[in-house]
Write a protein that holds these residues in place. Structure first.
Motif, PDB file in Angstrom:
ATOM      1  N   ARG B  42     -57.303  27.199  -3.809  1.00  0.00           N
ATOM      2  CA  ARG B  42     -57.159  28.089  -4.961  1.00  0.00           C
ATOM      3  C   ARG B  42     -57.975  27.593  -6.151  1.00  0.00           C
ATOM      4  N   LYS B  47     -63.182  29.650  -3.394  1.00  0.00           N
ATOM      5  CA  LYS B  47     -61.781  29.983  -3.678  1.00  0.00           C
ATOM      6  C   LYS B  47     -61.147  30.799  -2.564  1.00  0.00           C
ATOM      7  N   VAL B  48     -59.845  30.526  -2.310  1.00  0.00           N
ATOM      8  CA  VAL B  48     -59.075  31.394  -1.424  1.00  0.00           C
ATOM      9  C   VAL B  48     -57.598  31.290  -1.782  1.00  0.00           C
ATOM     10  N   ASP B  49     -56.940  32.446  -1.750  1.00  0.00           N
ATOM     11  CA  ASP B  49     -55.483  32.510  -1.866  1.00  0.00           C
ATOM     12  C   ASP B  49     -54.990  33.071  -0.537  1.00  0.00           C
ATOM     13  N   ASP B  52     -53.171  36.378   0.241  1.00  0.00           N
ATOM     14  CA  ASP B  52     -53.892  37.636   0.035  1.00  0.00           C
ATOM     15  C   ASP B  52     -54.947  37.785   1.135  1.00  0.00           C
ATOM     16  N   SER B  55     -58.525  38.124   0.165  1.00  0.00           N
ATOM     17  CA  SER B  55     -59.131  36.863  -0.270  1.00  0.00           C
ATOM     18  C   SER B  55     -59.613  36.056   0.947  1.00  0.00           C
ATOM     19  N   ARG B  58     -62.815  37.660   2.252  1.00  0.00           N
ATOM     20  CA  ARG B  58     -63.969  37.285   1.406  1.00  0.00           C
ATOM     21  C   ARG B  58     -64.427  35.878   1.746  1.00  0.00           C
ATOM     22  N   LEU B  59     -63.462  34.976   1.969  1.00  0.00           N
ATOM     23  CA  LEU B  59     -63.802  33.599   2.326  1.00  0.00           C
ATOM     24  C   LEU B  59     -64.626  33.556   3.610  1.00  0.00           C
TER      25      LEU B  59
END
Lengths: 209, 209
Positions: B42, B47-49, B52, B55, B58-59
């Motif tokens: 995070r 970044k990754v959550d 979600d 997210s 996207r990673l």
């Protein structure tokens, strides 16, 4: 013996959720021998959908004080791992997992001191099959939840789970998925429910393999 | 020996989620000796959550092909059973459980043949503590999920979980909740991650107690 003067004590009152299913019917036969069984299910006169917390609250508002809560209900999605999504896992998390957890959480207040809660898990927690990743996940969650909840319940309340093998009575539909499993008569699983309700242990997973 | 003419092979590429935490930092030290570690969290630049799914997508769109996905992240709510609600259990189900399950589901397509996924569970699946019913639930779910997913993954993909005891490094904050537990150095848990990534087993839960 003062039997003549003794008033016969009321039978313990057990709420049985999922009473109309294969397992629920067998649990009812087993428990009715010594308990007043209050039967609830999606299709009973006393209706409940465990996936809906409001429906569980309405149920408990109707049944009064209980000595035991027993659940023989819980739905998960079966499907190939390749086709599983967050949404399909959510079905089992909402219904079989949190439905039963909510039965425990919301049922505490209607249970008499020393009362018990018995939930249903299943062999897939330990022994997976194709298409069963959601069932495994949910069953594993329930086993660990029961162990943990048992140490924090007040007033001598107890909580256990029954983890049966596939039922012989269900094999007409399930056989292709459970090849080689030693299917059990559902009456054996029902016995484990009476062991939980009428015994004194807590935090146990009764495996009926 | 033809060493002079051999091009040194690229190091295996490992995505490490939760790289900035106590555990993630130790896993990074262990794996960087033999792997290219791509660190995400995070607070990292990458970044990754995990709570979600968008997210996570996207990673994976940013990191390219991988040989391993390793997770050292996952949040649950700790609280007395008497104060736990459906909403508070949902925190752990969304983050530590489905966050990691989504890492596995969405990560499959970026893994090279024979690649591995390693998730984090914990001792509370087997050995509960006060305030830990959500952690127990989520850890139990992850252990059974890993066993089940392993038998359906394609292309020689593997999936395991690491289940550590409480970390000695975390005891300044956690000691009151883990009295009597034999806390382990986090480096021991990190070793289990390398056993999963660099070994050949699948469907295993490596307990580091």
């Amino acid at each position: 013996m003062a039997a003549k003067r003794q008033r016969k004590p009321d039978k313990p009152r057990v709420l049985l959720v999922g009473a109309s299913g294969t397992l629920g019917s067998a649990v009812r036969v087993e428990l009715e021998q010594r308990h007043e069984v209050i039967a609830a299910s999606r299709s009973s006169k006393l209706k409940v959908d465990i996936a809906d917390a409001a429906s569980i609250r309405r149920l408990f508002a109707q049944v009064g004080k209980l000595d035991a809560i027993v659940c023989a209900a819980g739905h998960v999605h079966f499907g190939a791992l390749a086709a599983m999504t967050e949404e399909l896992y959510a079905v089992g998390l909402r219904d079989k997992l949190m439905g039963q957890v909510n039965l425990a959480l919301l049922g505490r207040d209607v249970l008499n001191d020393g009362g018990s809660i018995t939930l249903i898990t299943g062999i897939l927690a330990e022994h997976p099959i194709r298409f069963g990743s959601s069932a495994s996940m949910v069953n594993g969650a329930l086993e660990s939840f029961v162990r943990a909840a048992a140490i924090e319940l007040p007033r001598g309340l107890r909580i256990n789970a029954v983890s049966p093998n596939v039922f012989a009575e269900s094999m007409p539909g399930y056989a292709p998925y459970f090849r080689g499993f030693e299917a059990i008569p559902v009456a054996r699983a029902a016995l484990a429910f009476s062991r939980s309700v009428e015994g004194a242990q807590t935090g146990q997973v009764y495996r009926v393999y």
